[in-house]
Scaffold this motif. Structure first.
Motif, PDB file in Angstrom:
ATOM      1  N   PHE A   1      -0.742  -4.332   4.339  1.00  0.00           N
ATOM      2  CA  PHE A   1      -0.368  -3.495   3.562  1.00  0.00           C
ATOM      3  C   PHE A   1      -0.875  -3.727   2.058  1.00  0.00           C
ATOM      4  O   PHE A   1      -0.966  -2.182   2.121  1.00  0.00           O
TER       5      PHE A   1
ATOM      6  N   PHE B   1      -3.741  -0.953   3.385  1.00  0.00           N
ATOM      7  CA  PHE B   1      -3.804  -0.211   4.431  1.00  0.00           C
ATOM      8  C   PHE B   1      -3.349   0.863   2.413  1.00  0.00           C
ATOM      9  O   PHE B   1      -3.792   2.487   2.398  1.00  0.00           O
TER      10      PHE B   1
ATOM     11  N   LYS C   1      -7.438   2.611   8.394  1.00  0.00           N
ATOM     12  CA  LYS C   1      -5.749   2.734   8.098  1.00  0.00           C
ATOM     13  C   LYS C   1      -5.375   3.536   9.856  1.00  0.00           C
ATOM     14  O   LYS C   1      -3.651   2.575   9.907  1.00  0.00           O
ATOM     15  N   GLY C   2      -5.295   3.685  10.660  1.00  0.00           N
ATOM     16  CA  GLY C   2      -4.990   3.566  11.644  1.00  0.00           C
ATOM     17  C   GLY C   2      -4.952   2.423  11.438  1.00  0.00           C
ATOM     18  O   GLY C   2      -3.802   1.876  13.118  1.00  0.00           O
ATOM     19  N   GLU C   3      -6.250   1.857  12.123  1.00  0.00           N
ATOM     20  CA  GLU C   3      -6.167   0.241  12.563  1.00  0.00           C
ATOM     21  C   GLU C   3      -4.664  -0.440  11.871  1.00  0.00           C
ATOM     22  O   GLU C   3      -3.980  -1.469  12.682  1.00  0.00           O
ATOM     23  N   ILE C   4      -3.946  -0.100  11.171  1.00  0.00           N
ATOM     24  CA  ILE C   4      -3.837  -0.995  10.021  1.00  0.00           C
ATOM     25  C   ILE C   4      -2.154  -0.439  10.551  1.00  0.00           C
ATOM     26  O   ILE C   4      -1.451  -1.833  10.768  1.00  0.00           O
ATOM     27  N   LYS C   5      -1.728   0.644  11.166  1.00  0.00           N
ATOM     28  CA  LYS C   5      -1.123   1.329  12.009  1.00  0.00           C
ATOM     29  C   LYS C   5      -0.241   0.564  12.882  1.00  0.00           C
ATOM     30  O   LYS C   5       0.758  -0.129  13.388  1.00  0.00           O
ATOM     31  N   LEU C   6      -1.378   0.179  13.560  1.00  0.00           N
ATOM     32  CA  LEU C   6      -1.002  -0.415  14.933  1.00  0.00           C
ATOM     33  C   LEU C   6      -1.333  -1.549  14.641  1.00  0.00           C
ATOM     34  O   LEU C   6      -0.241  -2.530  15.375  1.00  0.00           O
TER      35      LEU C   6
ATOM     36  N   LEU D   1       0.548  -3.385  12.367  1.00  0.00           N
ATOM     37  CA  LEU D   1       2.012  -2.714  11.857  1.00  0.00           C
ATOM     38  C   LEU D   1       2.672  -3.063  12.200  1.00  0.00           C
ATOM     39  O   LEU D   1       3.788  -3.509  12.830  1.00  0.00           O
ATOM     40  N   LYS D   2       2.475  -1.797  13.607  1.00  0.00           N
ATOM     41  CA  LYS D   2       3.658  -2.291  15.051  1.00  0.00           C
ATOM     42  C   LYS D   2       3.948  -3.498  16.192  1.00  0.00           C
ATOM     43  O   LYS D   2       4.377  -3.061  16.264  1.00  0.00           O
TER      44      LYS D   2
ATOM     45  N   ARG E   1       4.621  -6.064  13.615  1.00  0.00           N
ATOM     46  CA  ARG E   1       7.114  -5.601  13.864  1.00  0.00           C
ATOM     47  C   ARG E   1       7.201  -6.329  15.300  1.00  0.00           C
ATOM     48  O   ARG E   1       7.875  -6.912  15.668  1.00  0.00           O
TER      49      ARG E   1
END
Length: 487
Positions: A48, A51, A60-65, A67-68, A71
């Motif tokens: 987090f 990010f 930032k994109g790698e961090i989003k992946l 995070l998914k 989850r």
């Protein structure tokens, strides 16, 4: 597991990071080598922070992946946690069932041990009983063998005594046979003497029998002549009685024929109109039908109104009977003796009676009847106080029946037609009149009629009574076999 990610090295930014963990800032150092990362709560917080503080778009994109994927991993962990809980409950149930099975197996083993001990006790008792029965059987067999030995010795003694007795009886029989032979020789000589005397007596009796037979033959000849005389007189008497019976039967047949011809003459014509002109019944007669009705009902309406409404009465459900068939019945039913025909004045009762008599006299209908006797109750009112017998009354009404024998009433089928019950002036006291069963017994006319209707007098005779509806109920219901009205 996440690819193309490096494990960062955490470096505190100030000295106050130890006091507050929520304010820690991390600076990532990216390594060139790839390695797997295990996500924990601290790593997620680090992601987090990356990010929010990363400057490059690629990071930032790698961090989003990441995070998914984190989850989905957390959801799988939650599912595995719930599965672990279920497995724990299953393990607890298995432990409980294991303990229950252990208890049941213990109780079964205890029951088997108890049954084993009980079987041992029972087998011991059975073996003891068998031993006792074996000893008892040995004792019984010993006693039976001793009894057999004793009976054997007794039989030997008895056989010896029987042989001695037979020898003694043999000697006695020899003595008796000698005495019998001697007696037979003596009786033979005595029989010869008796035979000679019998022969002499037979010769004497033969001569006496010859004398007696001669006298018997003479007596038989005399009795034969007497029997011939008697048989001649008997045959003459039989011939006289036969001729008398022929004369009586001729007189009976003549009387029946005369009464039949007289009834035919009376019924052949009918008076019609005010001029009372005679007309042939067969020319003016129309077929009359009778309708069966209930004997218990009484029609109290006036006869004029009954005559006016007769054609309106509904008779489809009732059985219609022809005038000639009033005494016919089914084989399953009882024979009909007394028929009561009801009808208002002028409806055709008397004409139906005349037609019935005429068809019988002409040999058309009801030929099983030998004699028809029509009695008008209006005519009996003239002699209602007279006392006489039924035979005497019929001789007064029909003079041609004077020579008829009383046996005729029982040997022939007779129909009494009693016309006009409503016109009779007699009380018809069925309960008070004295019972009469003899046609030659004298009584009042009321007594003769009531006994004839009830069947005490001539029970085999048939009765047909015509009356108006009101007077028909003077006859008791038990004396009426069929009630009908003229349609």
């Amino acid at each position: 597991m996440v690819d193309q990610m490096t494990q960062p090295r955490l470096v505190p930014l100030n000295d106050q990071s130890k006091k507050k963990e929520s304010q820690i800032q991390f600076v990532p150092q990216i390594k060139k080598k790839r390695q797997s990362i295990h996500f924990t709560q601290s790593n997620i917080q680090y992601i987090f922070y990356l990010f929010f503080y990363a400057d490059t778009i690629q990071l930032k994109g790698e961090i989003k992946l990441a995070l998914k994927k984190s989850r989905s991993i957390l959801e799988g962990l939650a599912q595995s946690k719930s599965a672990l809980k279920k497995s724990r409950s299953i393990l607890e149930g298995l432990a409980q069932s294991k303990s229950a099975l252990k208890r049941k197996s213990r109780s079964i083993l205890e029951g088997l041990a108890q049954s084993k001990s009980a079987l041992k006790k029972k087998s011991r008792s059975i073996l003891e009983g068998l031993a006792q029965s074996k000893s008892a059987l040995k004792r019984k067999s010993r006693s039976i063998l001793e009894g057999l030995a004793q009976s054997k010795s007794a039989l030997k003694k008895k056989s010896r005594s029987i042989l001695e007795g037979l020898a003694q009886s043999k000697s006695a029989l020899k003595k008796k046979s000698r005495s019998i032979l001697e007696g037979l020789a003596q009786s033979k000589s005595a029989l010869k003497k008796k035979y000679r005397s019998i022969l002499e007596g037979l010769a004497q009796s033969k001569s006496a029998l010859k004398k007696k037979s001669r006298s018997i033959l003479e007596g038989l000849a005399q009795s034969k002549s007497a029997l011939k005389k008697k048989s001649r007189s008997i045959l003459e008497g039989l011939a006289q009685s036969k001729s008398a019976l022929k004369k009586k039967s001729r007189s009976i047949l003549e009387g029946l024929a005369q009464s039949k011809s007289a009834l035919k003459k009376k019924s052949r014509s009918i008076l019609e109109g005010l001029a009372q002109s005679k007309l042939a019944l067969n020319k003016v007669y129309t077929e009359t039908y009778m309708v069966a009705c209930d004997s218990a009902t009484v029609n109290k309406e006036h006869e004029v109104w009954q005559a006016e409404t007769a054609h309106l009465q509904h008779t489809s459900g009732a059985s219609v009977i022809k005038c000639q068939d009033i005494f016919k019945h089914d084989e399953e039913e009882e024979p009909i003796r007394c028929v009561v025909t009801k009808g208002v004045a002028g409806i055709g009762k008397t004409v139906a009676v005349q037609k019935f008599i005429l068809d019988w006299a002409d040999g058309i209908e009801n030929q099983h009847l030998d004699l028809l006797i029509r009695i008008s109750l209006r005519d009996l009112n003239l002699i209602k106080h007279r006392q006489c017998s039924l035979h005497g009354l019929l001789q007064v009404l029909y003079p041609e029946l004077k020579d008829i024998d009383i046996k005729m009433y029982f040997d022939h089928k007779i129909l009494f037609i009693i016309v006009g019950l409503d016109e009779i002036q007699l009380p018809l006291e069925f309960q008070k009149n004295i019972p009469i069963s003899d046609v030659s017994e004298s009584a009042t006319l009321d007594g003769i009629l009531t006994n004839l209707i009830t069947g005490r007098l001539l029970p085999n005779a048939l009765l047909w009574i015509t009356s108006r509806p009101v007077a028909a109920n003077r006859i008791p219901p038990e004396s009426r076999d069929r009630d009908q009205r003229v349609r």
